[in-house]
Motif scaffolding. Sequence first.
Motif, PDB file in Angstrom:
ATOM      1  N   ALA A  26     -42.474  38.989   4.905  1.00 49.46           N
ATOM      2  CA  ALA A  26     -41.398  38.068   5.279  1.00 49.46           C
ATOM      3  C   ALA A  26     -40.135  38.341   4.478  1.00 49.46           C
ATOM      4  O   ALA A  26     -39.022  38.321   5.023  1.00 49.46           O
ATOM      5  CB  ALA A  26     -41.862  36.621   5.078  1.00 49.46           C
ATOM      6  N   ARG A  27     -40.308  38.619   3.185  1.00 48.80           N
ATOM      7  CA  ARG A  27     -39.131  38.928   2.357  1.00 48.80           C
ATOM      8  C   ARG A  27     -38.461  40.208   2.822  1.00 48.80           C
ATOM      9  O   ARG A  27     -37.230  40.332   2.782  1.00 48.80           O
ATOM     10  CB  ARG A  27     -39.553  39.077   0.892  1.00 48.80           C
ATOM     11  N   ALA A  28     -39.250  41.171   3.287  1.00 51.36           N
ATOM     12  CA  ALA A  28     -38.666  42.420   3.785  1.00 51.36           C
ATOM     13  C   ALA A  28     -37.782  42.157   5.000  1.00 51.36           C
ATOM     14  O   ALA A  28     -36.676  42.698   5.113  1.00 51.36           O
ATOM     15  CB  ALA A  28     -39.775  43.415   4.137  1.00 51.36           C
ATOM     16  N   GLU A  29     -38.253  41.302   5.907  1.00 44.46           N
ATOM     17  CA  GLU A  29     -37.446  40.995   7.095  1.00 44.46           C
ATOM     18  C   GLU A  29     -36.186  40.236   6.715  1.00 44.46           C
ATOM     19  O   GLU A  29     -35.114  40.460   7.294  1.00 44.46           O
ATOM     20  CB  GLU A  29     -38.271  40.197   8.104  1.00 44.46           C
ATOM     21  N   TYR A  30     -36.296  39.346   5.758  1.00 45.44           N
ATOM     22  CA  TYR A  30     -35.116  38.633   5.260  1.00 45.44           C
ATOM     23  C   TYR A  30     -34.117  39.621   4.665  1.00 45.44           C
ATOM     24  O   TYR A  30     -32.915  39.564   4.959  1.00 45.44           O
ATOM     25  CB  TYR A  30     -35.535  37.603   4.212  1.00 45.44           C
ATOM     26  N   ASP A  31     -34.604  40.529   3.838  1.00 44.47           N
ATOM     27  CA  ASP A  31     -33.719  41.509   3.203  1.00 44.47           C
ATOM     28  C   ASP A  31     -33.037  42.400   4.236  1.00 44.47           C
ATOM     29  O   ASP A  31     -31.860  42.752   4.090  1.00 44.47           O
ATOM     30  CB  ASP A  31     -34.504  42.372   2.210  1.00 44.47           C
ATOM     31  N   GLY A  74     -46.328  32.055   0.366  1.00 43.97           N
ATOM     32  CA  GLY A  74     -46.585  31.899  -1.062  1.00 43.97           C
ATOM     33  C   GLY A  74     -47.482  30.708  -1.343  1.00 43.97           C
ATOM     34  O   GLY A  74     -48.420  30.792  -2.152  1.00 43.97           O
ATOM     35  N   LYS A  75     -47.201  29.578  -0.682  1.00 43.66           N
ATOM     36  CA  LYS A  75     -48.043  28.393  -0.850  1.00 43.66           C
ATOM     37  C   LYS A  75     -49.465  28.667  -0.372  1.00 43.66           C
ATOM     38  O   LYS A  75     -50.432  28.118  -0.910  1.00 43.66           O
ATOM     39  CB  LYS A  75     -47.447  27.214  -0.086  1.00 43.66           C
ATOM     40  N   ALA A  76     -49.593  29.531   0.651  1.00 39.88           N
ATOM     41  CA  ALA A  76     -50.916  29.881   1.181  1.00 39.88           C
ATOM     42  C   ALA A  76     -51.570  31.005   0.376  1.00 39.88           C
ATOM     43  O   ALA A  76     -52.694  31.423   0.700  1.00 39.88           O
ATOM     44  CB  ALA A  76     -50.793  30.296   2.639  1.00 39.88           C
ATOM     45  N   ARG A  77     -50.890  31.512  -0.638  1.00 39.23           N
ATOM     46  CA  ARG A  77     -51.365  32.609  -1.483  1.00 39.23           C
ATOM     47  C   ARG A  77     -51.626  33.885  -0.687  1.00 39.23           C
ATOM     48  O   ARG A  77     -52.525  34.666  -1.013  1.00 39.23           O
ATOM     49  CB  ARG A  77     -52.617  32.189  -2.263  1.00 39.23           C
ATOM     50  N   ASN A  78     -50.851  34.068   0.339  1.00 44.54           N
ATOM     51  CA  ASN A  78     -50.914  35.300   1.133  1.00 44.54           C
ATOM     52  C   ASN A  78     -49.798  36.218   0.646  1.00 44.54           C
ATOM     53  O   ASN A  78     -48.686  36.221   1.178  1.00 44.54           O
ATOM     54  CB  ASN A  78     -50.741  34.966   2.618  1.00 44.54           C
ATOM     55  N   ILE A  79     -50.074  37.003  -0.380  1.00 37.17           N
ATOM     56  CA  ILE A  79     -49.039  37.801  -1.024  1.00 37.17           C
ATOM     57  C   ILE A  79     -48.514  38.889  -0.090  1.00 37.17           C
ATOM     58  O   ILE A  79     -47.318  39.202  -0.090  1.00 37.17           O
ATOM     59  CB  ILE A  79     -49.570  38.430  -2.336  1.00 37.17           C
ATOM     60  N   ILE A  80     -49.390  39.436   0.728  1.00 34.97           N
ATOM     61  CA  ILE A  80     -48.939  40.443   1.696  1.00 34.97           C
ATOM     62  C   ILE A  80     -47.931  39.811   2.659  1.00 34.97           C
ATOM     63  O   ILE A  80     -46.893  40.395   2.978  1.00 34.97           O
ATOM     64  CB  ILE A  80     -50.140  41.024   2.470  1.00 34.97           C
ATOM     65  N   GLY A  81     -48.248  38.594   3.112  1.00 29.52           N
ATOM     66  CA  GLY A  81     -47.334  37.890   3.996  1.00 29.52           C
ATOM     67  C   GLY A  81     -46.003  37.599   3.339  1.00 29.52           C
ATOM     68  O   GLY A  81     -44.949  37.664   3.989  1.00 29.52           O
ATOM     69  N   TRP A 129     -37.143  33.397   8.045  1.00 25.34           N
ATOM     70  CA  TRP A 129     -37.933  34.374   7.282  1.00 25.34           C
ATOM     71  C   TRP A 129     -38.082  33.939   5.825  1.00 25.34           C
ATOM     72  O   TRP A 129     -39.141  34.127   5.210  1.00 25.34           O
ATOM     73  CB  TRP A 129     -37.267  35.747   7.341  1.00 25.34           C
ATOM     74  N   LEU A 130     -37.032  33.338   5.275  1.00 25.31           N
ATOM     75  CA  LEU A 130     -37.110  32.879   3.892  1.00 25.31           C
ATOM     76  C   LEU A 130     -38.113  31.743   3.753  1.00 25.31           C
ATOM     77  O   LEU A 130     -38.902  31.696   2.795  1.00 25.31           O
ATOM     78  CB  LEU A 130     -35.718  32.419   3.425  1.00 25.31           C
ATOM     79  N   ARG A 131     -38.116  30.839   4.712  1.00 29.15           N
ATOM     80  CA  ARG A 131     -39.088  29.742   4.681  1.00 29.15           C
ATOM     81  C   ARG A 131     -40.498  30.255   4.936  1.00 29.15           C
ATOM     82  O   ARG A 131     -41.476  29.727   4.374  1.00 29.15           O
ATOM     83  CB  ARG A 131     -38.699  28.680   5.704  1.00 29.15           C
ATOM     84  N   LEU A 181     -41.939  46.207   1.475  1.00 25.01           N
ATOM     85  CA  LEU A 181     -42.934  46.781   2.373  1.00 25.01           C
ATOM     86  C   LEU A 181     -43.885  47.723   1.639  1.00 25.01           C
ATOM     87  O   LEU A 181     -45.080  47.775   1.956  1.00 25.01           O
ATOM     88  CB  LEU A 181     -42.241  47.497   3.532  1.00 25.01           C
ATOM     89  N   ARG A 182     -43.373  48.460   0.681  1.00 25.80           N
ATOM     90  CA  ARG A 182     -44.256  49.326  -0.110  1.00 25.80           C
ATOM     91  C   ARG A 182     -45.271  48.490  -0.884  1.00 25.80           C
ATOM     92  O   ARG A 182     -46.452  48.848  -0.991  1.00 25.80           O
ATOM     93  CB  ARG A 182     -43.433  50.182  -1.059  1.00 25.80           C
ATOM     94  N   GLN A 183     -44.811  47.357  -1.445  1.00 30.25           N
ATOM     95  CA  GLN A 183     -45.719  46.485  -2.186  1.00 30.25           C
ATOM     96  C   GLN A 183     -46.762  45.869  -1.256  1.00 30.25           C
ATOM     97  O   GLN A 183     -47.938  45.720  -1.625  1.00 30.25           O
ATOM     98  CB  GLN A 183     -44.928  45.393  -2.905  1.00 30.25           C
ATOM     99  N   ALA A 184     -46.341  45.523  -0.056  1.00 31.40           N
ATOM    100  CA  ALA A 184     -47.295  44.999   0.918  1.00 31.40           C
ATOM    101  C   ALA A 184     -48.310  46.068   1.301  1.00 31.40           C
ATOM    102  O   ALA A 184     -49.524  45.805   1.388  1.00 31.40           O
ATOM    103  CB  ALA A 184     -46.552  44.505   2.157  1.00 31.40           C
ATOM    104  N   GLN A 185     -47.828  47.282   1.512  1.00 33.49           N
ATOM    105  CA  GLN A 185     -48.692  48.395   1.920  1.00 33.49           C
ATOM    106  C   GLN A 185     -49.762  48.671   0.866  1.00 33.49           C
ATOM    107  O   GLN A 185     -50.928  48.947   1.190  1.00 33.49           O
ATOM    108  CB  GLN A 185     -47.830  49.635   2.151  1.00 33.49           C
ATOM    109  N   GLU A 186     -49.356  48.580  -0.398  1.00 33.69           N
ATOM    110  CA  GLU A 186     -50.296  48.870  -1.489  1.00 33.69           C
ATOM    111  C   GLU A 186     -51.450  47.872  -1.552  1.00 33.69           C
ATOM    112  O   GLU A 186     -52.513  48.165  -2.109  1.00 33.69           O
ATOM    113  CB  GLU A 186     -49.548  48.868  -2.834  1.00 33.69           C
ATOM    114  N   ARG A 187     -51.251  46.681  -0.987  1.00 33.97           N
ATOM    115  CA  ARG A 187     -52.265  45.641  -1.073  1.00 33.97           C
ATOM    116  C   ARG A 187     -53.237  45.644   0.104  1.00 33.97           C
ATOM    117  O   ARG A 187     -54.156  44.830   0.156  1.00 33.97           O
ATOM    118  CB  ARG A 187     -51.591  44.262  -1.167  1.00 33.97           C
TER     119      ARG A 187
END
Length: 498
Positions: free
Chosen positions: A447-452, A436-443, A428-430, A465-471
């Motif tokens: 992924a960070r949420a699942e890692y956390d 991030g490299k793909a500039r998919n901020i929602i992604g 999940w961290l990778r 997840l809230r930040q992803a939802q807002e986007r």
Amino acid sequence: MKYDSQQHAHCKQGLTLVAASLIALAVLALSAPVLAQAQSQERELPSIGGLGGGLLSDQMEQDIGQQVMSSLRRSASQVHDPLTNDYLASIVYRLVPHTPMNNRQLTLVVIDNPAINAFAVPGNIVGVNGGLFLNASTEQQFGSVIAHELAHLSQRHFSRRLEQQERSAPLTVAGIIAGILITAATGSEAGIAAIAGTQALSIQNMLAYSRAHEQEADRVGMDIMASAGLDPRGMPEMFETMMRQSRLQGNRIPEYLSTHPLTQSRVSDTRSRAEQYGTAGSDDTLEYHLIRMRLQVRYARSADDAIDAIEAYMQEPDATQKEAARYGLAVAYLSAGRAADAQRELDALLASNPRRITYLVTLADALIAQDKLSAARVLMTRALDRNPGNYPITDQLAAIELADNNGARAADHLRILTRDHSYREDLWLRLAEAEGKARNIIGVHRARAEYDLLMGDLESAQRQLRQAQERVRPDAPLRQVISERLADVNRMLANRRS
């Protein structure tokens, strides 16, 4: 081969089987008010004193397992090498069909420590130290330890042991947790003192499996081995190795023996029982010895020491040992920064065994090290075509794309891996890095949420997840997916706070 754990940068000394077990014990003790409610929910098991495993419900064991894994992820370095983890999964799932277990979904972990150790805790978690590969000279010996731990799980020995000691367990929980986390994270004397100050010796003795449980696990474990086509004689052989280490180390016994007491009479009993299965032993697979070489290089004092030691193995008359040694030499060359030499050895190995995945993946490592990313990509793509869904190959393709700054392609591979191996926090961290490299901020946020979540940080997962939802647009299908996952996290937080 000699190895030096003090010079191994990734090895955290503090976490042992005792620590893992104590974490589980702490969780159990904190759950004491609901333990009695679970007694009627358990299926009956062969009884050895007490109610025979009636203390913990299946759901409670799963909850315990999740919390133990969160603690392990935070406190212990792990071996995230896909080839090593894939081999461990292969031998575990070779044995599992022959166990009397209802739930055969397991979480596997390799702790980055060169000492002999293995563990199984509630929630179907099975782990080994990297050092088990070093000390088990045959696959039969290695498999015997895994079979023994699966037997402990199938017979619910942890639950039954806890049942016998439930009245004393809550007395030392807070100090034990603090001491474990300090020691696991830093290996410091402060942690050791904290544990000592909370009567950890008595807790360790309590967690040590009883003689009856050990004998039962020996018997069931050998049955499992024989049914799976492994040689049960590997078990007394492994016990003898542990006994020798115990004698050599004096008062500092191998970690495994601190919770799995071993006597000479027990070794004799297992040797006698193993002979009753007949003399038709199983040959080791080459793969075991290849993975063993990877770990020997990992724990060597230096790459040059590994090269010197492995070159001696090249003189062995046994064909399997000689081939494994040549592979080990390639791995050692890679570790020494000699990628061209590694490629030469791997090309020679592939000439006679062109489709062995371990050789192909390691050759891709050598190509990446020489910045031959296109060649590595072609090699792994062809290998994946022949082996769809293979974990080490797919992981290597993701590594190639990350090295080539192709974030979107890397993310595609990593999403497949996280679907099939969702409990692996490193994936999940990778994936977050690739998104991030793909500039998919929602992604990235997802992924960070699942890692956390895997690390036990529910608040951070909620924020991600809230930040992803807002986007995401309110009418987009992805919004519903994220909202449902956020609702899951909110329920987890509510349960934790209640």
